[in-house]
Enzyme design. Structure first.
Site, mmCIF file in Angstrom:
data_model
loop_
_atom_site.group_PDB
_atom_site.id
_atom_site.type_symbol
_atom_site.label_atom_id
_atom_site.label_comp_id
_atom_site.label_asym_id
_atom_site.label_seq_id
_atom_site.Cartn_x
_atom_site.Cartn_y
_atom_site.Cartn_z
ATOM 1 N N LYS A 1 6.575 45.651 50.267
ATOM 2 C CA LYS A 1 6.453 46.088 51.671
ATOM 3 C C LYS A 1 7.773 46.612 52.266
ATOM 4 O O LYS A 1 7.787 47.668 52.891
ATOM 5 C CB LYS A 1 5.853 44.956 52.530
ATOM 6 C CG LYS A 1 5.356 45.353 53.925
ATOM 7 C CD LYS A 1 4.346 46.467 53.974
ATOM 8 C CE LYS A 1 2.942 46.172 53.501
ATOM 9 N NZ LYS A 1 2.215 45.108 54.140
ATOM 10 N N CYS B 1 52.342 47.414 41.354
ATOM 11 C CA CYS B 1 52.759 47.755 42.720
ATOM 12 C C CYS B 1 53.481 46.575 43.390
ATOM 13 O O CYS B 1 54.620 46.304 43.063
ATOM 14 C CB CYS B 1 51.563 48.256 43.513
ATOM 15 S SG CYS B 1 52.067 49.345 44.845
ATOM 16 N N HIS C 1 49.630 52.419 40.272
ATOM 17 C CA HIS C 1 48.391 51.684 39.961
ATOM 18 C C HIS C 1 47.723 52.271 38.708
ATOM 19 O O HIS C 1 46.895 53.174 38.829
ATOM 20 C CB HIS C 1 47.414 51.784 41.133
ATOM 21 C CG HIS C 1 47.859 51.034 42.342
ATOM 22 N ND1 HIS C 1 47.483 49.730 42.585
ATOM 23 C CD2 HIS C 1 48.671 51.386 43.366
ATOM 24 C CE1 HIS C 1 48.028 49.327 43.721
ATOM 25 N NE2 HIS C 1 48.761 50.304 44.210
ATOM 26 N N GLU D 1 45.447 51.108 36.992
ATOM 27 C CA GLU D 1 44.000 50.802 36.937
ATOM 28 C C GLU D 1 43.135 51.961 37.424
ATOM 29 O O GLU D 1 41.990 52.099 37.014
ATOM 30 C CB GLU D 1 43.692 49.526 37.737
ATOM 31 C CG GLU D 1 43.818 49.598 39.259
ATOM 32 C CD GLU D 1 45.230 49.336 39.783
ATOM 33 O OE1 GLU D 1 46.188 49.505 39.003
ATOM 34 O OE2 GLU D 1 45.375 48.997 40.970
HETATM 35 N N1 GLN Z 1 53.102 46.217 50.238
HETATM 36 C C1 GLN Z 1 53.777 46.979 49.243
HETATM 37 C C2 GLN Z 1 54.205 48.355 49.753
HETATM 38 O O1 GLN Z 1 53.689 48.841 50.720
HETATM 39 C C3 GLN Z 1 52.951 47.105 47.995
HETATM 40 C C4 GLN Z 1 51.691 47.887 48.173
HETATM 41 C C5 GLN Z 1 50.721 47.738 47.033
HETATM 42 O O2 GLN Z 1 50.811 46.785 46.252
HETATM 43 N N2 GLN Z 1 49.757 48.623 46.943
HETATM 44 O O3 GLN Z 1 55.059 48.978 49.179
#
Ligand code: GLN
Length: 552
Positions: A189, A386, A527, A529
């Site tokens: 439904k 990061c 990053h 990833e």
């Molecule tokens: N806070 C940190 C910066 O602005 C790392 C940022 C993050 O890990 N994406 O540089």
């Protein structure tokens, strides 16, 4: 000539509309077509960059620096292609464009109205993306569920497109069929209502994807077909499964690809999800485990605890684990535990590898620094991402270089040793309160020193191998941060044995650090990833997992 497939959701959100869209894309791609996908997020934010993780979950970043929804990440992982700003739309973005056009008299003095000017702008963007990407198929996922006020104008755009290009537009509804415990039966439904709501927006779905915990049976398939006005074979069963990458394979069992192509009156150019199936089989058949800890911080949302979201990291770990023929066993550890009780650190010995992901804000930092120290001293494979790199620098500064209370100016603006600092352009942005799209975002180059650990990882797993005369590699990785390693301290660190193995050649900014004589201690300001996908896992993750297996 592009063909368009709109994907909308019925009954409730969070049932895998993004994965469905990505899977349809994968199927069509495997049949020899060029596919692109657009995500429409109905919120007013111009992008996802200013939202906190509780509101939004992970912010995904494309190569051109777009901060967007994780669905774009799913599209990239499934399609194995890099997407751009052309693949993303929000209410805020549409209005911003329309208002800017109005200010520059592009409507020739007309009264600019919500309808048709807003849907027209949505259509213009979709067509522009089709043209730019030269895609045979453009998938457009409309965020939210039908019946919401927020996405009405996007449905209106979809309806208008169908009116204009009737043979080249189809609609897919991804709907949910609950199996309430007290009834013990799957109910259709809510889906019937969702279709009626869609009908009242002038749209008839061509295909219904029936999401549920169980497969759809015949009686219910019939019911949906009759009441929702969709042919029986166009109702596709989509039960819960453990592995998202298996969804395209399951859809193909119901011939979804052929059904879609028939609707457009075209034939497949080639057959085969072969390579994809091979990857899925490996993922399902590996039994040997690798135990990875991700040390983050947690947020409370009502009565639920949600981890700071790291979907792309989780997926990247899976990709590289399968590549190394192991099954990842991921544990989420809260860094604040190490602040309250340092004895807790000893439990890290039970893991084969530790990841400290990116993040913002002060909470839980000291615990993460303690965990990094533990991994460095006890030789546990460590990957810093990061913020993870920034904290690895702070740890090394405090404990190896004896820079007492060294810090990042993000957390202690008055620190005597600002190891992580702001570049002048960032200082200006913050002073002027320009927070949106002002971080260091998207692809930046990184020159990797010949024969460093990172170099060997990239060499082995082949990622854009451009070499300079010295034999260093030039790679590109995606960024999202404001703060940088402060080069004034570089010499002290080098004297104490830290290796700066990746440097941005244009600005001299530090991109990768590593510690030799350690099973694996690498951290990057970027990053990695975001660039991993199941058929092409990331070199750094591959090497990290390989070391973790060796460390067992
Ligand atoms: N806070 C940190 C910066 O602005 C790392 C940022 C993050 O890990 N994406 O540089």
């Amino acid at each position: 000539m592009a063909r368009y497939i709109f994907v909308a959701g019925g009954v409730m959100s969070g049932i895998g509309k993004g994965i469905t869209t990505a899977s349809i894309g994968k199927i069509l791609q495997s049949k020899g077509f060029k596919v692109t996908a657009i995500k429409i997020d109905p919120y007013v934010n111009v992008d996802a960059g200013t939202m906190n993780p509780v509101e939004h979950g992970e912010v995904f970043v494309t190569k051109d620096g777009l901060e967007c929804d994780q669905d774009i990440g799913n599209y990239e992982r499934f399609l194995g292609e890099e997407l751009t700003d052309d693949n993303y739309l929000t209410t805020g973005r549409v209005y911003q464009t329309v208002i800017n056009k109005e200010r520059s008299l592009e409507y020739n003095g007309k009264c600019v109205e919500v309808v048709p000017h807003i849907p027209n702008e949505v259509i213009a963007k979709i067509k522009r993306t089709a043209r730019k990407t030269k895609a045979d198929f453009v998938l457009i996922e409309i965020g939210g569920t039908v019946g919401e006020y927020q996405n009405l104008l996007f449905l209106e755009a979809a309806r208008m497109m169908k009116l204009e290009k009737s043979k080249n537009v189809i609609f897919v509804l991804v709907s949910y069929l609950p199996v309430p415990k007290i009834i013990g039966e799957m109910k259709t439904k809510p889906t019937q209502y969702a279709v009626r709501t869609l009908n009242s927006a002038g749209i008839q779905p061509d295909i219904i994807i029936a999401r549920s915990e169980a497969p759809l049976d015949e009686p219910r398939k019939n019911k949906i077909s009759v009441f929702c006005n969709v042919r029986k074979e166009d109702v596709i069963s989509a039960p819960d499964i453990g592995l998202i990458y298996e969804v395209p394979i399951n859809f193909e069992k119901d011939n979804l690809g052929k059904i879609i192509l028939n609707k457009f009156g075209i034939k497949a150019r080639k057959k085969g999800l072969d390579e994809w199936e091979k990857m899925v089989n490996t993922a399902k058949s590996t039994n040997k485990k690798v135990k990875i800890a991700i040390i983050g911080k947690y947020f409370q949302s009502g009565s639920f605890f949600v981890p700071d979201s790291y979907i792309s990291i989780i997926e990247a770990v899976k990709h590289s684990s399968w590549f190394n023929k192991v099954k990842p066993e991921l544990s989420w550890l809260s860094s604040s535990a190490y602040e309250k009780n340092p004895e807790e650190l000893k439990k890290l010995k039970n893991f084969d590898g530790v990841i400290i992901p990116g993040g913002f804000g002060k909470r839980g930092l000291e615990g993460k620094i303690k965990a990094i120290q533990y991994c460095r001293e006890k030789k546990i494979p460590f990957l810093g991402i990061c913020l993870g790199m920034q904290l690895a620098v702070i740890e090394f500064g405090r404990n190896v270089c004896n820079l007492k209370n060294a810090d990042s100016v993000e957390f202690n603006p008055k620190t005597k040793y600002p190891l992580i600092d702001l570049m002048p352009e960032q200082k200006l942005a913050l002073k002027e309160k320009k927070y949106g799209k002002t971080m260091r975002l998207g692809n930046y180059k990184c020159l990797i020193t010949k024969n460093s650990r990172a170099y060997l990882a990239y060499l082995k797993h082949g990622f854009n191998k451009t070499k300079n005369k010295k034999g260093d590699f030039l790679i590109e990785e995606r960024h999202r941060h404001r703060y940088e390693f402060n080069n004034e301290f570089k010499k002290i660190f080098e004297e104490k044995g830290l290796v700066f193995s990746g440097i941005n050649p244009e600005k001299g900014l530090v991109e990768i650090i590593e510690i030799p004589n350690h099973p694996f201690f690498i951290a990057g300001q970027f990053h990695p990833e975001f660039k991993s996908n199941p058929l092409s896992p990331h070199p750094l993750f591959n090497e990290f997992i390989r070391s973790a297996i060796k460390n067992k």
